[in-house]
Design a protein around this motif. Structure first.
Motif, short mmCIF file in Angstrom:
data_model
loop_
_atom_site.label_atom_id
_atom_site.label_comp_id
_atom_site.label_asym_id
_atom_site.label_seq_id
_atom_site.Cartn_x
_atom_site.Cartn_y
_atom_site.Cartn_z
N SER A 7 43.45 -16.78 22.07
CA SER A 7 42.21 -17.53 22.23
C SER A 7 41.15 -16.62 22.87
O SER A 7 40.83 -15.58 22.31
CB SER A 7 42.49 -18.79 23.05
N SER A 50 44.92 -17.11 17.57
CA SER A 50 43.65 -17.86 17.55
C SER A 50 42.47 -16.93 17.84
O SER A 50 41.68 -17.17 18.76
CB SER A 50 43.67 -19.01 18.56
N TYR A 95 38.86 -14.60 17.09
CA TYR A 95 37.49 -14.91 16.68
C TYR A 95 36.73 -13.61 16.52
O TYR A 95 37.12 -12.56 17.04
CB TYR A 95 36.81 -15.79 17.74
N ARG A 96 35.60 -13.67 15.81
CA ARG A 96 34.75 -12.48 15.67
C ARG A 96 33.97 -12.22 16.95
O ARG A 96 33.86 -11.09 17.40
CB ARG A 96 33.80 -12.66 14.49
N HIS A 123 29.45 -16.14 17.81
CA HIS A 123 29.65 -16.86 16.56
C HIS A 123 30.12 -18.30 16.82
O HIS A 123 29.64 -19.25 16.18
CB HIS A 123 30.69 -16.14 15.69
N ILE A 124 31.06 -18.47 17.73
CA ILE A 124 31.57 -19.80 18.04
C ILE A 124 30.46 -20.66 18.65
O ILE A 124 30.26 -21.82 18.27
CB ILE A 124 32.77 -19.71 19.00
N HIS A 142 47.20 -18.02 13.65
CA HIS A 142 46.19 -19.04 13.99
C HIS A 142 46.58 -20.39 13.41
O HIS A 142 47.45 -20.50 12.54
CB HIS A 142 44.80 -18.61 13.51
N VAL A 173 38.92 -22.82 18.69
CA VAL A 173 38.46 -21.64 17.94
C VAL A 173 38.57 -22.05 16.47
O VAL A 173 39.69 -22.12 15.94
CB VAL A 173 39.33 -20.40 18.23
N GLU A 185 36.76 -19.24 11.77
CA GLU A 185 36.42 -18.08 12.60
C GLU A 185 37.60 -17.10 12.65
O GLU A 185 37.42 -15.88 12.56
CB GLU A 185 36.04 -18.55 14.00
N SER A 186 38.82 -17.62 12.80
CA SER A 186 40.00 -16.76 12.79
C SER A 186 40.17 -16.09 11.43
O SER A 186 40.51 -14.90 11.35
CB SER A 186 41.26 -17.58 13.12
N HIS A 196 45.16 -26.35 18.08
CA HIS A 196 45.01 -25.12 18.87
C HIS A 196 46.09 -24.96 19.93
O HIS A 196 46.70 -23.90 20.05
CB HIS A 196 43.63 -25.14 19.53
N ARG A 210 39.60 -21.71 24.85
CA ARG A 210 39.14 -20.78 23.83
C ARG A 210 39.75 -19.42 24.05
O ARG A 210 39.98 -19.02 25.15
CB ARG A 210 37.61 -20.68 23.88
#
Length: 327
Positions: free
Chosen positions: A185, A207, A209-210, A214-215, A250, A257, A261-262, A281, A327
């Motif tokens: 996360s 999980s 993310y970029r 972004h989130i 993920h 998240v 996104e993942s 999650h 997250r």
């Protein structure tokens, strides 16, 4: 005086008596009508301007609220929940020069990889000591600033700095052994950033993310997130530096998240191993959704494919959820 002749008759005929005046409509003055229309337009415009000012002030107040409260929206420090002990667990204290970080080394005498774990934004990591004893590796658990027994207050910059410090210290302590990094996360971004900087070749992202931006942009599309955000962690910037074969795990139904996104982060990596669990999650790290793939990857065997993991994924959706990781 009595009038005679046409002229006098015309005057009389042309006069309007007071009684006739009440029976005819009054003709408004053009000047007064124009003034009335202008006054109405000005009143409407003034009302519109007031509404715009109120809306603008409310928007500015919302942006200010998000700016000043983002620490509480991103980080959720937790107190110490357990005190791991036993021959396989060694307490750990690391002084960064700013704060004292506390955690544990699990299985310090193992000959496997040394795996450093970075958790979620609401995760105090002491609960992981028990399950990680079962792995044939050495695990390093260090609570973030403000979490568990660690001093200080969390911020994106501070956590990244601390993570790099922990990796450097563990490389010194376990010289000659391979370092692996696991991030979940929020911690997946920290893990990816420090892995790119330190040249770590074995990386698990749960999980991922970029970027936090972004989130946040997806969650608050009506505010200029990139101008307001003080705690961004950008993995996209370093994706090209990450090793091939990163293990990405993920959820299929992740609302913390977002799943998309993942998937977007996985698309930036070189030949990642992708395992998807059919659930939300928050699940246990040592449950069937995450544990088999992570265990195989960290202990040196190839992570199972998504297809091979499907029965476990279905069981996880029906089973109990783990502690919150955020997250």
């Amino acid at each position: 005086m009595q009038c005679q002749g046409t002229d006098c008759q015309l005057v009389v005929a042309g006069r309007i008596s007071p009684s006739d005046d009440a029976s005819l409509p009054a003709s408004p003055s053009p000047v007064l009508a124009r003034h009335s229309d202008l006054a109405g337009s000005l009143a409407a415009m003034e009302m519109l301007i007031r509404l715009l000012v109120v809306a603008g002030l409310a928007y500015v107040a919302l942006c200010a609220l998000l700016f000043f409260l983002q620490d509480r929206m991103i980080f959720f420090p937790r107190p110490l929940t357990e005190r791991p002990s036993g021959p396989e667990v060694m307490p750990l204290e690391l002084h960064t020069g700013e704060v004292l970080l506390r955690g544990w080394i699990v299985n310090p005498d193992s000959t496997g990889v040394v795996a450093l774990y970075f958790g979620g934004n609401a995760e105090e990591v002491s609960h992981l000591a028990a399950p990680l004893r079962r792995l044939d590796i050495t695990s390093v658990l260090v609570n973030y600033r403000g979490f568990g027994g660690s001093e200080g207050a969390p911020s994106a910059a501070a956590l990244l700095k601390d993570a790099a410090f922990v990796v450097a210290r563990m490389r010194e302590r376990f010289a000659g052994r391979e370092i692996a990094i696991v991030g979940r996360s929020l911690g997946s971004g920290i893990a990816a950033r420090v892995a790119a900087e330190a040249g770590v070749q074995r990386l698990v992202l749960v999980s991922p993310y970029r970027s936090i931006a972004h989130i946040a942009s997806a969650r608050f599309p009506f505010v200029p997130v990139r101008w307001l955000l003080r705690h961004n962690i950008d993995v996209g910037q370093v994706a090209a530096k990450l090793p091939a074969g990163v293990l990405v795990i993920h959820a299929l139904d992740d609302r913390v998240v977002p799943t998309a996104e993942s998937q977007a982060l996985a698309a930036l990596l070189r030949r990642p191993e992708v395992v998807i669990w059919n659930g939300p999650h928050n699940v246990q790290l040592d449950g069937p959704a995450i544990w088999p793939a992570m265990k195989a990857y960290l202990e040196g065997r190839r992570a199972p494919s998504t297809r091979g993991a499907e029965p476990a994924l279905r069981r996880e959706r029906e089973g109990a959820r783990g502690p919150p990781h955020g997250r």
